[in-house]
Design an enzyme around this catalytic site. Structure first.
Site, mmCIF file in Angstrom:
data_model
loop_
_atom_site.group_PDB
_atom_site.id
_atom_site.type_symbol
_atom_site.label_atom_id
_atom_site.label_comp_id
_atom_site.label_asym_id
_atom_site.label_seq_id
_atom_site.Cartn_x
_atom_site.Cartn_y
_atom_site.Cartn_z
ATOM 1 N N SER A 8 0.840 -1.195 0.000
ATOM 2 C CA SER A 8 0.000 0.000 0.000
ATOM 3 C C SER A 8 0.871 1.239 0.000
ATOM 4 C CB SER A 8 -0.913 -0.008 1.232
ATOM 5 O OG SER A 8 -1.854 1.038 1.157
ATOM 6 N N ASP A 9 0.323 2.314 -0.540
ATOM 7 C CA ASP A 9 1.009 3.595 -0.520
ATOM 8 C C ASP A 9 -0.046 4.696 -0.477
ATOM 9 O OD1 ASP A 9 3.845 4.761 -0.821
ATOM 10 O OD2 ASP A 9 2.631 6.002 -2.144
ATOM 11 N N THR A 10 0.258 5.773 0.202
ATOM 12 C CA THR A 10 -0.677 6.891 0.329
ATOM 13 C C THR A 10 0.004 8.175 -0.118
ATOM 14 O OG1 THR A 10 -1.805 5.820 2.175
ATOM 15 C CG2 THR A 10 -2.122 8.191 1.944
#
Length: 187
Positions: A69-71
């Site tokens: 995941s990455d934000t």
């Protein structure tokens, strides 16, 4: 079935998975995000980073299911990552002050049997921030490991006037979408 591998050391993502009772192991990816320049829109970019992180860990554990995941925070067409220092955090918070910005969290769930990649989105409006508001927040130490220099789940909640979309995307992962994707992924 073996637990999911979370390819992230983010305590926020770990808390979200614990909250929905998904068993997992943590094996952080050490992908260099600088190797992945943005070639298209921020939605594709955040999905590319999530896939890269999951792929890196899956290559080491091919018999497992991996979640990467990455934000990112997007304002005025610019992606704001994690601030380099307090001056960079101050610049970002001034840029967000009184405006609506978009938070995107990309997710990639990979195994030897397949993959699913998607992103969550939320729009956040900040109150207009005074220099004192910004300095108080920087002094809290909270901005430094967070995209856009703030964490909504902590002291940064005082900055937020309005949210449209998935709160958990802002925290670090669209957890309801993840649960549904994992259900369909394992069938």
């Amino acid at each position: 079935m073996q637990p999911l591998i979370l390819a992230s050391k983010s305590p926020r993502r770990q808390e979200l998975l614990k909250q929905v009772k998904i068993p997992f192991d943590v094996i952080p990816s050490d992908v260099d995000e600088a190797q992945y320049p943005m070639k298209s829109g921020p939605e594709e970019y955040v999905e590319t980073l999530a896939r890269a992180k999951a792929t890196h860990v899956l290559d080491q554990h091919p018999d497992r299911t991996v979640l990467g995941s990455d934000t990112v925070v997007v304002v005025d067409g610019e992606i704001l990552g994690k601030p380099k220092d307090s001056q960079d955090a101050r610049r970002m918070l001034r840029q967000l002050s009184g405006k609506v910005h978009t938070v995107l969290s990309g997710v990639a769930i990979l195994s030897e049997d397949g993959e699913t990649v998607f992103h969550g989105r939320a729009d956040v409006r900040f109150f207009p921030l005074t220099d004192e508001d910004i300095q108080t927040y920087i002094d809290s130490g909270e901005p430094f490991d967070k995209a856009g220099a703030y964490g909504i789940q902590g002291f940064g909640a005082m900055l937020v006037e309005e949210i449209r979309g998935d709160y958990f995307t802002i925290v670090g992962m669209p957890v309801a979408q993840v649960v549904r994707a994992l259900r369909s992924f394992s069938h």
